[in-house]
Each structure stands twice: as structure tokens, then as C-alpha cells.
Motif scaffolding. Structure first.
Motif, PDB file in Angstrom:
ATOM      1  N   LEU A  29       0.870  -1.174   0.000  1.00 56.41           N
ATOM      2  CA  LEU A  29       0.000   0.000   0.000  1.00 56.41           C
ATOM      3  C   LEU A  29       0.910   1.227   0.000  1.00 56.41           C
ATOM      4  N   TRP A  30       1.397   1.604  -1.157  1.00 61.38           N
ATOM      5  CA  TRP A  30       2.409   2.659  -1.256  1.00 61.38           C
ATOM      6  C   TRP A  30       1.872   3.849  -2.019  1.00 61.38           C
ATOM      7  N   GLY A  31       2.646   4.902  -1.996  1.00 63.92           N
ATOM      8  CA  GLY A  31       2.271   6.113  -2.734  1.00 63.92           C
ATOM      9  C   GLY A  31       1.123   6.839  -2.071  1.00 63.92           C
ATOM     10  N   TRP A  32       0.193   7.284  -2.882  1.00 67.41           N
ATOM     11  CA  TRP A  32      -0.945   8.067  -2.390  1.00 67.41           C
ATOM     12  C   TRP A  32      -2.001   7.194  -1.730  1.00 67.41           C
ATOM     13  N   ARG A  33      -1.932   5.867  -1.910  1.00 62.51           N
ATOM     14  CA  ARG A  33      -2.964   4.972  -1.384  1.00 62.51           C
ATOM     15  C   ARG A  33      -2.934   4.862   0.131  1.00 62.51           C
ATOM     16  N   LEU A  34      -1.743   4.837   0.729  1.00 58.04           N
ATOM     17  CA  LEU A  34      -1.650   4.724   2.189  1.00 58.04           C
ATOM     18  C   LEU A  34      -2.216   5.953   2.894  1.00 58.04           C
ATOM     19  N   PRO A  35      -1.812   7.178   2.538  1.00 58.32           N
ATOM     20  CA  PRO A  35      -2.430   8.334   3.201  1.00 58.32           C
ATOM     21  C   PRO A  35      -3.935   8.435   2.957  1.00 58.32           C
ATOM     22  N   ALA A  38      -5.614   5.911   5.294  1.00 59.06           N
ATOM     23  CA  ALA A  38      -5.518   6.389   6.668  1.00 59.06           C
ATOM     24  C   ALA A  38      -6.486   7.550   6.897  1.00 59.06           C
ATOM     25  N   LEU A  39      -6.579   8.466   5.928  1.00 62.70           N
ATOM     26  CA  LEU A  39      -7.513   9.587   6.039  1.00 62.70           C
ATOM     27  C   LEU A  39      -8.954   9.089   6.046  1.00 62.70           C
ATOM     28  N   GLN A  40      -9.243   8.080   5.250  1.00 63.48           N
ATOM     29  CA  GLN A  40     -10.584   7.502   5.235  1.00 63.48           C
ATOM     30  C   GLN A  40     -10.939   6.926   6.601  1.00 63.48           C
ATOM     31  N   ALA A  41     -10.016   6.227   7.225  1.00 60.63           N
ATOM     32  CA  ALA A  41     -10.276   5.660   8.548  1.00 60.63           C
ATOM     33  C   ALA A  41     -10.499   6.762   9.581  1.00 60.63           C
ATOM     34  N   LEU A  45     -14.079   7.496  11.467  1.00 62.29           N
ATOM     35  CA  LEU A  45     -14.137   7.481  12.923  1.00 62.29           C
ATOM     36  C   LEU A  45     -14.692   8.798  13.449  1.00 62.29           C
ATOM     37  N   LEU A  46     -14.285   9.899  12.848  1.00 67.35           N
ATOM     38  CA  LEU A  46     -14.814  11.205  13.230  1.00 67.35           C
ATOM     39  C   LEU A  46     -16.323  11.270  13.000  1.00 67.35           C
ATOM     40  N   ALA A  47     -16.803  10.674  11.913  1.00 64.46           N
ATOM     41  CA  ALA A  47     -18.240  10.643  11.638  1.00 64.46           C
ATOM     42  C   ALA A  47     -18.983   9.838  12.692  1.00 64.46           C
ATOM     43  N   SER A  72     -19.489   1.126   9.445  1.00 67.02           N
ATOM     44  CA  SER A  72     -19.048   0.112   8.480  1.00 67.02           C
ATOM     45  C   SER A  72     -17.829   0.596   7.703  1.00 67.02           C
ATOM     46  N   ALA A  73     -17.828   1.852   7.290  1.00 62.28           N
ATOM     47  CA  ALA A  73     -16.683   2.404   6.570  1.00 62.28           C
ATOM     48  C   ALA A  73     -15.439   2.403   7.441  1.00 62.28           C
ATOM     49  N   PHE A  74     -15.596   2.724   8.713  1.00 62.28           N
ATOM     50  CA  PHE A  74     -14.458   2.723   9.624  1.00 62.28           C
ATOM     51  C   PHE A  74     -13.887   1.320   9.783  1.00 62.28           C
ATOM     52  N   LEU A  75     -14.740   0.341  10.025  1.00 60.87           N
ATOM     53  CA  LEU A  75     -14.264  -1.027  10.226  1.00 60.87           C
ATOM     54  C   LEU A  75     -13.641  -1.605   8.955  1.00 60.87           C
ATOM     55  N   LEU A  76     -14.251  -1.332   7.805  1.00 64.68           N
ATOM     56  CA  LEU A  76     -13.695  -1.849   6.554  1.00 64.68           C
ATOM     57  C   LEU A  76     -12.365  -1.188   6.203  1.00 64.68           C
ATOM     58  N   SER A  77     -12.230   0.114   6.453  1.00 67.37           N
ATOM     59  CA  SER A  77     -10.956   0.770   6.156  1.00 67.37           C
ATOM     60  C   SER A  77      -9.868   0.288   7.099  1.00 67.37           C
TER      61      SER A  77
END
Length: 100
Positions: A29-35, A38-41, A45-47, A72-77
Motif C-alpha cells: 500500500l504505497w504512494g498516495w494509497r496509504l495516506p 488512513a484519512l478515510q479511517a 471514525l470522526l463521523a 461500516s466504513a471505519f471497520l472496513l478501512s
């Protein structure tokens, strides 16, 4: 001479691969995919936290749906981050991870 002594004298010990803490790696999970993941998670969580702040609502159906989707989005991410950033990726195999 014993066979073990000859074998041990002529064979170099294998170097052990360096241990990573908890098997963490960013190789898959390299490049722009990792950040992005992480931002999605973090945002999901903030939501969930923001949804839990609501104490009273008149029509709660939409709020419950929002809670379900954000949780669900938090757990899946988190699951995606765990699979791609640990040794679980090698254990499952690339084909099974892509299929999942």
C-alpha cells in the motif's frame, strides 16, 4: 569425523530476515494509497464520534443509517489497512486478497 561436524564447518548459517514490529510494511500500500486509506479511517471514525454526540432527534431513521454506514466504513478501512500493511497479505495470498 562425524557427518555433523563436516556439515557445520562447511555451511554458512542462514541470515534471518529482519523482524518488523507487528509485521508492519507499506510495500503493498504505497504512494498516495496509504495516506488516502488512513484519512478515510480517520474521517469515518470522526463521523461515528459526531453521530454519537447527537442526543435527541425527531426522525432518527437517517441518523441510524448514517451511523451504520460510517461505522461500516471505519471497520472496513481498518481491515484494509491491516491486511495490506501486515504479513496477513502474504498469508492470504495476492489472489485471495484481490478477490476479497
Amino acid at each position: 569425523m562425524e557427518n555433523g561436524a563436516v556439515y557445520n564447518d562447511t555451511t554458512e548459517p542462514q541470515a534471518k530476515p529482519p523482524r518488523r514490529p507487528l509485521g508492519c510494511t507499506v510495500r503493498h500500500l504505497w504512494g498516495w494509497r496509504l495516506p488516502t486509506k488512513a484519512l478515510q479511517a480517520i474521517l469515518s471514525l470522526l463521523a461515528v464520534i459526531c453521530e454519537e454526540i447527537v442526543e435527541a432527534c425527531i426522525q432518527c431513521g437517517g441518523l441510524y443509517f448514517f451511523e451504520f454506514t460510517s461505522c461500516s466504513a471505519f471497520l472496513l478501512s481498518l481491515m484494509i489497512l491491516c491486511v495490506y500493511c501486515t504479513d496477513i497479505y502474504k498469508v492470504f495470498g495476492e489472489d485471495n486478497v484481490q478477490r476479497m
